[in-house]
Design a protein around this motif. Structure first.
Motif, PDB file in Angstrom:
ATOM      1  N   ARG A  55       0.828  -1.210   0.000  1.00  0.00           N
ATOM      2  CA  ARG A  55       0.000   0.000   0.000  1.00  0.00           C
ATOM      3  C   ARG A  55       0.863   1.261   0.000  1.00  0.00           C
ATOM      4  O   ARG A  55       0.517   2.257   0.643  1.00  0.00           O
ATOM      5  N   PRO A  76       2.032   4.706  -0.482  1.00  0.00           N
ATOM      6  CA  PRO A  76       1.060   5.773  -0.743  1.00  0.00           C
ATOM      7  C   PRO A  76       1.494   6.895  -1.681  1.00  0.00           C
ATOM      8  O   PRO A  76       0.710   7.820  -1.923  1.00  0.00           O
ATOM      9  N   PRO A  93      -1.723   1.156  -9.448  1.00  0.00           N
ATOM     10  CA  PRO A  93      -1.468   0.202  -8.365  1.00  0.00           C
ATOM     11  C   PRO A  93      -0.199  -0.614  -8.593  1.00  0.00           C
ATOM     12  O   PRO A  93      -0.024  -1.221  -9.649  1.00  0.00           O
TER      13      PRO A  93
END
Length: 290
Positions: free
Chosen positions: A132, A134, A141
């Motif tokens: 994840r 950021p 993704p």
């Protein structure tokens, strides 16, 4: 050699921290020997980014640096910004100055290098990736981790002590899907930092096998980072000949001419388009096929 690289990085960081203005730091940075000057600019990039993120700071240090002599070292400055990201709490990343939509990805190279070098067990031997991650917020993704892998590969050249067999053995312990990016980073480091003789570089090229195009792409990045500020040294010429089959100036031109003219929207960021174009150029020249 590796000790000197680290010393010059820290020297650049100190110059940034001690100077009242970026211009004052630049005067001192320009006195660093040619071979190691880029590392000092990288350290200064980190230092100015940390200063920009300091509570109550007015910011503008990195911007001022890039507006001056730092422009010729823009690739190293962006990498240095990534070092700062690795040291700063994530809630301060909003203060990071990385405005170029293409070159901002180089900050993640710096981030990956830092993590691999200082958290080797986790990032190299443990092959850790943050699912994840950021930054940047608009990244497709998973793509940030690919650029971080470039930085990890660059750090592996140092972690492995510039020993070609040690470095390649570490890379080949990673899943195949990650090896191309790791080789790109290792090729960048082997060209920019040097540290190996021609015979060793030829062995590195041989062991890269199917990843020779990525090795050449990283080499071209390094060549442009040395050609742009006029810091080419004999070891640069040897590396570009071995990995790319061209001179540093030719490799730098291929890198520069492969840059996308405008930001590219969609699942493939402009940075990845850039890297693929460079690798494809060297494949077409016939010197990097397995």
């Amino acid at each position: 050699m590796l000790e000197t690289v680290g010393e010059m990085f820290l020297t650049g960081y100190a110059y940034a921290a001690e100077s009242r203005t970026p211009a004052e730091a630049e005067e001192r940075l320009e006195q660093i020997p040619r071979r190691f000057r880029g590392f000092a600019y990288e350290g200064a990039g980190m230092g100015f980014a940390v200063l920009d993120a300091t509570p109550l700071a007015s910011g503008g240090k990195v911007a001022g640096f890039l507006a001056g002599r730092g422009d010729a070292q823009i690739y190293l400055v962006y990498v240095g910004v990534g070092w700062a990201m690795a040291r700063l709490p994530r809630f301060l990343w909003s203060k990071i100055h990385a405005p170029d939509p293409l070159l901002r990805w180089l900050a993640l190279d710096g981030y990956g290098f830092h993590q691999a070098y200082f958290r080797t067990d986790q990032y190299v031997h443990g092959q850790y990736q943050d699912p994840r991650f950021p930054w940047p917020a608009d990244a497709p993704p998973g793509y940030a981790n690919r650029v971080i892998d470039q930085g990890i590969g660059r750090a592996m050249w140092f972690v492995g002590g510039t020993d070609v067999d040690v470095v390649t053995d570490m890379i080949h312990k990673f899943p195949e899907s990650r090896r191309g990016d790791l080789y790109a980073g290792a090729g960048l480091a082997a060209t920019y930092a040097c540290g190996a003789e021609e015979q060793e570089l030829r062995r590195f090229r041989e062991r890269a096998g199917q990843y020779r195009p990525q090795l050449a792409q990283g080499c071209a990045f390094a060549a442009e980072a040395r050609v742009r500020p006029g810091l080419v040294v004999p070891a640069t010429e040897i590396a570009t000949e071995v990995f790319c089959g061209v001179t540093p100036e030719q490799a730098a031109r291929i890198s520069n001419e492969s840059r996308p003219d405008q930001p590219i929207q969609g699942d493939v960021p402009a940075y990845e388009v850039w890297r693929r174009r460079i690798a494809d150029q060297f494949v077409s020249l016939g010197g990097v096929s397995p």
